[in-house]
Scaffold this motif. Structure first.
Motif, short mmCIF file in Angstrom:
data_model
loop_
_atom_site.label_atom_id
_atom_site.label_comp_id
_atom_site.label_asym_id
_atom_site.label_seq_id
_atom_site.Cartn_x
_atom_site.Cartn_y
_atom_site.Cartn_z
N ALA A 11 0.84 -1.18 0.00
CA ALA A 11 0.00 0.00 0.00
C ALA A 11 0.88 1.23 0.00
N ARG A 12 0.44 2.23 -0.70
CA ARG A 12 1.21 3.46 -0.87
C ARG A 12 0.57 4.58 -0.07
N ALA A 13 1.38 5.59 0.25
CA ALA A 13 0.92 6.80 0.90
C ALA A 13 1.83 7.92 0.46
N ALA A 14 1.32 9.14 0.46
CA ALA A 14 2.12 10.30 0.09
C ALA A 14 2.14 11.26 1.27
N ALA A 15 3.25 11.95 1.42
CA ALA A 15 3.39 12.93 2.48
C ALA A 15 4.24 14.08 1.97
N ALA A 16 3.93 15.29 2.44
CA ALA A 16 4.71 16.47 2.07
C ALA A 16 4.78 17.37 3.28
N ALA A 17 5.93 18.00 3.46
CA ALA A 17 6.07 18.97 4.54
C ALA A 17 5.35 20.25 4.15
N ALA A 18 4.74 20.90 5.12
CA ALA A 18 4.11 22.19 4.85
C ALA A 18 5.21 23.22 4.61
N PRO A 19 4.95 24.23 3.79
CA PRO A 19 5.97 25.24 3.53
C PRO A 19 6.47 25.86 4.83
N GLY A 20 7.78 25.93 4.98
CA GLY A 20 8.37 26.51 6.17
C GLY A 20 8.46 25.58 7.35
N ASP A 21 7.84 24.40 7.29
CA ASP A 21 7.90 23.45 8.40
C ASP A 21 9.23 22.72 8.41
N PRO A 22 9.75 22.43 9.60
CA PRO A 22 10.95 21.62 9.67
C PRO A 22 10.65 20.19 9.18
N GLN A 23 11.68 19.48 8.80
CA GLN A 23 11.52 18.14 8.26
C GLN A 23 11.25 17.07 9.33
N ALA A 24 11.48 17.36 10.59
CA ALA A 24 11.31 16.35 11.64
C ALA A 24 9.90 15.76 11.69
N PRO A 25 8.84 16.58 11.65
CA PRO A 25 7.49 15.98 11.66
C PRO A 25 7.26 15.07 10.44
N LEU A 26 7.76 15.47 9.29
CA LEU A 26 7.62 14.65 8.09
C LEU A 26 8.33 13.32 8.27
N ALA A 27 9.51 13.33 8.87
CA ALA A 27 10.24 12.08 9.11
C ALA A 27 9.47 11.17 10.06
N ARG A 28 8.81 11.75 11.07
CA ARG A 28 8.00 10.96 12.01
C ARG A 28 6.81 10.33 11.29
N VAL A 29 6.16 11.11 10.44
CA VAL A 29 5.02 10.59 9.68
C VAL A 29 5.49 9.45 8.76
N GLN A 30 6.63 9.66 8.13
CA GLN A 30 7.17 8.63 7.23
C GLN A 30 7.46 7.35 8.01
N ARG A 31 8.09 7.44 9.17
CA ARG A 31 8.38 6.25 9.99
C ARG A 31 7.09 5.57 10.43
N PHE A 32 6.09 6.37 10.82
CA PHE A 32 4.81 5.80 11.22
C PHE A 32 4.19 5.01 10.07
N LEU A 33 4.13 5.62 8.90
CA LEU A 33 3.53 4.95 7.74
C LEU A 33 4.27 3.66 7.40
N GLU A 34 5.59 3.70 7.45
CA GLU A 34 6.37 2.49 7.19
C GLU A 34 6.08 1.43 8.25
N GLY A 35 5.87 1.87 9.48
CA GLY A 35 5.58 0.95 10.58
C GLY A 35 4.25 0.23 10.43
N VAL A 36 3.31 0.83 9.71
CA VAL A 36 2.02 0.18 9.50
C VAL A 36 1.93 -0.46 8.11
N GLY A 37 3.10 -0.66 7.50
CA GLY A 37 3.15 -1.40 6.23
C GLY A 37 2.96 -0.59 4.97
N LYS A 38 2.94 0.73 5.09
CA LYS A 38 2.80 1.59 3.91
C LYS A 38 4.19 1.87 3.32
N LYS A 39 4.20 2.32 2.08
CA LYS A 39 5.44 2.69 1.41
C LYS A 39 5.30 4.15 1.00
N PRO A 40 5.59 5.06 1.93
CA PRO A 40 5.33 6.47 1.65
C PRO A 40 6.22 7.03 0.54
#
Length: 175
Positions: A1-30
């Motif tokens: 299963a696929r998922a897409a994620a993008a950082a909001a303009p001006g947001d640091p990359q840390a939240p995006l990395a957390r979302v990416q790890r979460f999605l990978e943890g539930v079997g998604k391929k972000p």
């Protein structure tokens, strides 16, 4: 299963990395986008392909059955292993350049799916109405969806066993 994620303009990359790890943890391929767009990459690519298929059918080049067959008996078989940029590298970027120079000016540029407009107006809503681009029987719906679902399940099992890459990693470096 696929998922897409993008950082909001001006947001640091840390939240995006957390979302990416979460999605990978539930079997998604972000797929991480470099910027936000309307729609998912896969849906946009499907729409672009559909638009050209529509152009071929509406201009009388081929019927729906021939266009579908060209995809599932032809280049579609490669798409579950390599994407368009990998394919271009294997075909040769010079060859792709020449063929695209000839084809791009001829590609359909419809801004609206007038065929779908007509089909919806006629109540041809797809398999749920047993009529769409094709006329369907319950048996044919079961056959086609069963074949589709069995292949998707097989691919998911391969992915879970670690047999598929989500990003093309190790296949080459993007330029």
């Amino acid at each position: 299963a696929r998922a897409a994620a993008a950082a909001a303009p001006g947001d640091p990359q840390a939240p995006l990395a957390r979302v990416q790890r979460f999605l990978e943890g539930v079997g998604k391929k972000p797929v991480v986008l470099k910027k936000e767009i309307d729609g998912f990459i896969a849906a946009r690519l499907q729409a672009a392909l559909y638009r050209e298929c529509l152009h071929l059918v509406e201009s009388g080049v081929a019927d729906c059955e021939a266009v579908d067959a060209a995809v599932f008996n032809g280049f579609g078989r490669r798409l579950n292993q390599i994407g368009p940029f990998l394919q271009a590298d294997f075909a040769g970027v010079d060859l792709v350049q020449r063929t695209h120079a000839a084809f791009f000016p001829q590609l359909g540029a419809a801004q609206r799916d007038t065929r779908a407009d007509r089909l919806v107006e006629e109540g041809r809503l797809g398999v749920k109405a047993l009529r769409g681009h094709y006329d369907w029987s319950e048996e044919k719906v079961r056959e086609v969806s069963g074949r589709r679902d069995a292949e998707l399940l097989r691919r998911l099992q391969v992915d879970r066993a670690g047999g598929a890459s989500s990003s093309g990693a190790g296949r080459g470096r993007e330029r």
